[in-house]
Design an enzyme around this catalytic site. Structure first.
Site, PDB file in Angstrom:
ATOM      1  N   GLU A  48     -16.911 -17.716  21.544  1.00  0.00           N
ATOM      2  CA  GLU A  48     -16.632 -16.828  22.665  1.00  0.00           C
ATOM      3  C   GLU A  48     -15.177 -16.943  23.120  1.00  0.00           C
ATOM      4  O   GLU A  48     -14.542 -15.949  23.469  1.00  0.00           O
ATOM      5  CB  GLU A  48     -17.581 -17.108  23.830  1.00  0.00           C
ATOM      6  N   TYR A 131     -17.140 -13.568  32.255  1.00  0.00           N
ATOM      7  CA  TYR A 131     -17.747 -13.061  31.026  1.00  0.00           C
ATOM      8  C   TYR A 131     -18.199 -14.203  30.128  1.00  0.00           C
ATOM      9  O   TYR A 131     -19.334 -14.212  29.618  1.00  0.00           O
ATOM     10  CB  TYR A 131     -16.774 -12.158  30.246  1.00  0.00           C
ATOM     11  N   ASP A 149     -19.017  -6.795  27.941  1.00  0.00           N
ATOM     12  CA  ASP A 149     -17.739  -6.666  27.255  1.00  0.00           C
ATOM     13  C   ASP A 149     -17.475  -5.189  26.997  1.00  0.00           C
ATOM     14  O   ASP A 149     -18.192  -4.316  27.491  1.00  0.00           O
ATOM     15  CB  ASP A 149     -17.728  -7.490  25.962  1.00  0.00           C
TER      16      ASP A 149
END
Length: 351
Positions: A48, A131, A149
């Protein structure tokens, strides 16, 4: 869209994902998860961080290299800053690499090598924003968190036919995404909606004919899917100018400097030179017989374009100020340099 249509969307998307999930080196696929295999939070976190503002294709090789060299968060935490920054070179957004090490050391040394399994615990770690905290908690720990996203924003904008432009529409897009996030298999669902945006509901020419949500998509029915999401006009990027001074010792070693930890390319090795600005500043880093190189480097950063002129020199090693590093030619690896610095090397390497 009717409430009953909204309620069936997660199940439809999960059924599609079970058959069409992308294979990723960091992902535990739906069949594996159903058999009891759970994701490694370290690999989820690493992927990520690498994927922030970077494509899957660009990340895969870096992910393999990192996990081969540092298979656990403790391995990464014990590595040197210089080794990690060099391994990250070329991936861009170098603050991510600095925060990667900070986070790894907190997890390894303060949390006994275990990542927090909740959004609130993850958001407190260095380099983890909203996020990333949502993505890790959903994917690694199957928490019911909303992952938003660019792919998910596009799917939501089309599914509900929302024409208010980004970024102003983000709160509404998030609200729709949150309403759809199921309590059952939220980790698989988060990856399913991202996969849908990446492979079917693409920015240009969406493949609506094979989309599992086509009966429910309001924009498809309205004929507006290809126009969404709308975006506010971007401001033109300014251009900055600079000079890179590429010098070698008479023995062939390259002379570099370590950039300050804070700022653009922070902590990376690079060619000496003045700060980049709106006008060209010609301030050689040390005395040498500098000569102009006919080519120039052009590079695009997130917020500006750069035009970099090049100057070359040869100098005796004992004349190099101690604040610079001399890398012997047999130890010098261009791949350890950030992309803009490597472009400069590639232009002049045979000179």
């Amino acid at each position: 869209m009717r409430d009953q249509d909204v309620r069936r969307i997660p199940a439809e998307l999960l059924e599609w994902y079970d058959h069409h999930a992308r294979v990723m080196p960091w992902r535990v696929g739906p069949a594996q998860r159903k058999s009891g295999i759970t994701p490694d939070p370290y690999r989820v976190w690493l992927s990520e961080v690498m994927l922030q503002q970077t494509t899957v294709a660009a990340v895969k090789n870096y992910f393999h290299q990192f996990t081969s060299r540092w298979p656990t968060v403790r391995d990464l935490a014990r590595s040197s800053d210089a080794d990690v920054m060099a391994a990250w070179a070329g991936l861009g957004y170098y603050a991510r690499a600095r925060n990667l090490l900070k986070c790894a050391r907190v997890v390894a040394f303060d949390l006994d090598g275990r990542f927090p399994d909740t959004y609130s615990g993850l958001i407190d770690l260095p380099g983890i924003g909203p996020y990333t905290a949502a993505a890790i908690s959903a994917i690694a720990f199957d928490r019911q968190e909303t992952v938003l996203d660019g792919n998910v924003e596009r799917v939501m904008a089309r599914l509900f036919d929302l024409h208010d432009p980004l970024p102003r529409s983000k709160p509404l897009l998030r609200a729709h995404a949150e309403a759809l996030t199921p309590a059952t298999r939220p980790g698989d669902y988060a990856q399913a909606v991202m996969d849908l945006g990446a492979t079917v509901c693409t920015p240009k020419s969406p493949a609506c004919g094979i989309c599992p949500l086509r009966p429910d998509c309001v924009a498809r029915l309205a004929g507006t899917a290809a126009d969404l999401p709308k975006k506010s006009p971007k401001k033109p990027k300014p251009t900055r100018y600079g000079i890179a001074y590429l010098a070698r010792t008479t023995e062939g070693g390259w002379i570099l400097e370590r950039r300050p930890d804070k700022g653009l390319l922070g902590g990376m090795l690079g060619w000496p030179g003045p700060d980049w600005g709106e006008t060209l500043s010609d301030t050689p880093p040390f005395d040498a017989d500098w000569r102009d190189f006919p080519g120039e480097v052009r590079h695009t950063f997130t917020h500006f374009d750069l035009i970099l002129k090049l100057r070359l020199a040869r100098i005796d090693a004992e004349q190099v100020p101690v604040s610079y590093q001399i890398i012997p030619r047999h130890d010098f690896r261009p791949s350890d340099l950030p992309t803009v610095m490597r472009k400069a090397h590639d232009l002049v390497r045979d000179r």
